[in-house]
Design an enzyme around this catalytic site. Structure first.
Site, PDB file in Angstrom:
ATOM      1  N   LYS A 262      -2.717 -57.232  12.912  1.00 40.46           N
ATOM      2  CA  LYS A 262      -2.682 -58.147  14.388  1.00 40.46           C
ATOM      3  C   LYS A 262      -2.955 -56.675  15.117  1.00 40.46           C
ATOM      4  CE  LYS A 262       0.741 -58.947  18.349  1.00 40.46           C
ATOM      5  NZ  LYS A 262       2.084 -59.563  18.609  1.00 40.46           N
ATOM      6  N   LYS A 274       5.340 -61.340  30.579  1.00 36.93           N
ATOM      7  CA  LYS A 274       6.203 -60.458  30.022  1.00 36.93           C
ATOM      8  C   LYS A 274       6.717 -59.759  31.377  1.00 36.93           C
ATOM      9  CE  LYS A 274       4.523 -59.469  25.738  1.00 36.93           C
ATOM     10  NZ  LYS A 274       5.679 -59.223  25.175  1.00 36.93           N
ATOM     11  N   GLU A 346       2.682 -65.371  20.356  1.00 41.61           N
ATOM     12  CA  GLU A 346       0.929 -65.483  20.228  1.00 41.61           C
ATOM     13  C   GLU A 346       0.154 -64.607  18.745  1.00 41.61           C
ATOM     14  OE1 GLU A 346       0.664 -61.337  21.207  1.00 41.61           O
ATOM     15  OE2 GLU A 346       1.779 -62.434  21.851  1.00 41.61           O
ATOM     16  N   ARG A 348       1.588 -64.429  15.652  1.00 40.32           N
ATOM     17  CA  ARG A 348       1.759 -65.343  14.374  1.00 40.32           C
ATOM     18  C   ARG A 348       0.239 -66.365  14.789  1.00 40.32           C
ATOM     19  NH1 ARG A 348       7.399 -67.098  16.491  1.00 40.32           N
ATOM     20  NH2 ARG A 348       7.048 -65.315  16.855  1.00 40.32           N
TER      21      ARG A 348
END
Length: 492
Positions: A262, A274, A346, A348
């Site tokens: 990732k 966030k 995001e 995944r």
């Protein structure tokens, strides 16, 4: 730091060995090189160590050290004593703690030349090299440095300098270089370490004849059909990059080990933004990508006789007029549709397309993905263990064993089918969020839907970096991953 390996000298020669710091372990067992050396030091210094022992000032436990200057009868300018009395023969974790404490004490001094007499077996020498290189690491690229860093040399003394010991030390040095690369990438600010920057870092590996690198841009990614990956990337002005590193050190036609990382170079959370506090640390959300490149760097340096392919999905996750929205339904490369319940889940989404891609193109023998995936894993395991999920017991055991060898620990987590129920969607094949409970597990369950064959997932959200006063990338789990590849390349 330069590492040298030398056959152990006699006690008399070590007393007269010219260096800035002589490092000696104090173990529980009687006899052995360290014990006889300590006796010689005590005699040469007119009973200094005996006096310190009687006053209970000698270090005993792992992590305890004592730095002495100008010890009578010892040519070294400093004598560093390291506690090892609670460290068993096969206790890698406690020995690592002792080695790290000793390395930190050295770095706190002006010592440049170091003679290291702390564990002389090949396994302990490896941990010593990793500890020394870790402590010597500096990230000074982005600030004015008043003086040049010290160029240190550590000479490790071993009971035997046979080929296997030399190889083990060489492996440790290469792994340490891979860790340093991952730390450099993680510590780089997000306006420097963009997806394009990660692609350029991968291209540097192509200087090795056995390594080929491809970097695909937005248009090429779209043509492949990677709708989930592009959905995450579309809110940012930075172009996404699909980075493919193909290391061919093994036999032609042999199925490779696939590493998938990732590479979210900054994660704002997107529309599901966030909290502002500590959001700067979201530059570390490319820790999985950094780990893939670090492990491949070790592969290249060691010229491992193995085939490894690394695939990195690199992008930013930003809010914007074109950004992915909660409630959107997107189509992945696999053909499965995904209901996006939270745009901050995001990782995944980009990984599911990268996993499908690597299987469709390379048919790997096994696949390992690495991602700073969930805060839930941090809650579960803190920053001690990386979360390990696997659909194959042997693979899980091998990864955990590799981590134990190098002190880069992982903990196996459950992957029961019962958790899949939390990912049901009313309008799509799968939802990208499974609710608050078991968040790291349901994220792994999501990824499991996009893989075939042997697969492991490592959630490194708690281990890839440290926050607070000592904020910085750790380079984990490069050591574990590189050791796994070294083990896989070893002759049966």
């Amino acid at each position: 730091m330069k590492i040298e390996l030398q056959r152990a000298l006699s006690d008399e020669d070590l007393l007269q060995y010219p260096c800035d710091c002589l490092v000696v372990g104090i173990a529980a067992e009687e006899g052995g090189a360290s014990q006889t050396l300590l006796t010689s030091i005590d005699q040469a210094s007119d009973g200094l160590l005996a006096r310190l022992r009687s006053e209970r000032e000698l270090p005993r436990k792992a992590g305890q050290t004592l730095l002495l200057h100008a010890v009578a009868g010892v040519a070294a300018r400093r004598l560093l004593l390291v506690g090892l009395q609670d460290v068993g023969t096969d206790d890698a974790i406690r020995f690592q703690k002792a080695a790290r404490a000793a390395a930190a004490a050295i770095m706190g001094s002006r010592a440049v030349s170091i003679a290291w007499m702390v564990g002389n077996t090949s396994d302990r020498l490896m941990l010593s090299v990793l500890a020394l290189q870790e402590a010597d690491y500096r990230c000074d690229h982005y600030r004015k440095v008043e003086e040049n860093p010290l160029e240190r040399t550590a000479c490790l003394f071993t009971a035997t300098d046979d080929v296997s010991t030399q190889r083990r030390v060489a492996e440790a040095v290469a792994i340490a270089h891979g860790v340093a690369l991952a730390r450099d990438l993680g510590n780089a600010p997000a306006n420097v370490c963009t997806p394009t920057y990660l692609g350029d870092a991968a291209k540097a590996l192509a200087q090795h004849s056995a390594c080929e690198v491809e970097v695909l841009g937005r248009e090429e990614i779209g043509k492949l059909g990677m709708g989930a990956f592009l959905a995450v990337a579309r809110g940012s002005a930075e172009p996404p990059q699909l980075i493919v590193v193909n290391y061919r050190g093994g036999q032609d036609g042999s199925a490779p080990i696939a590493l998938v990382g990732k590479g979210v170079t900054f994660d704002s959370g997107g529309i599901s933004i966030k909290p502002a506090e500590a959001m700067d640390e979201m530059k570390y959300d490319m820790g999985g990508a950094a780990s893939v490149l670090g492990a491949l760097h070790a592969c290249v340096e060691l010229k491992l006789p193995i085939n490894v392919v690394g695939v990195i999905a690199a992008c930013e996750n930003m809010p914007g007029g074109n950004a992915l929205k909660p409630g959107d339904v997107i189509r992945s490369l696999s053909g499965k549709t995904i209901e996006v319940l939270n745009t901050d889940a995001e990782g995944r989404l980009i990984l599911c397309d990268a996993l499908t891609y690597v299987q469709q193109r390379f048919s790997p023998a096994l696949t390992i993905d690495l991602a700073t995936l969930t805060g839930a894993c941090v809650v579960a395991l803190g920053n001690v263990h990386s979360g390990l999920y696997a659909n194959d017991d042997t693979l899980a055991t091998q990864l955990m064993a590799a981590g134990t060898k190098v002190g880069d620990r992982a903990w196996r987590m459950p992957l029961d089918d019962d958790y899949q129920e939390q990912l049901k969607s009313s309008i799509a094949d799968v939802a990208n969020l499974g609710g608050r409970t078991g968040g790291s597990i349901t994220a792994a369950c999501f990824l499991s839907r996009f893989v075939e064959g042997k697969w492991a997932h490592m959630d490194i959200a708690g281990t890839a970096w440290k926050g607070g006063a000592n904020k910085g990338g750790t380079g984990r789990p490069v050591s574990l991953l590189a050791q796994f590849l070294v083990d896989a390349a070893a002759p049966v």
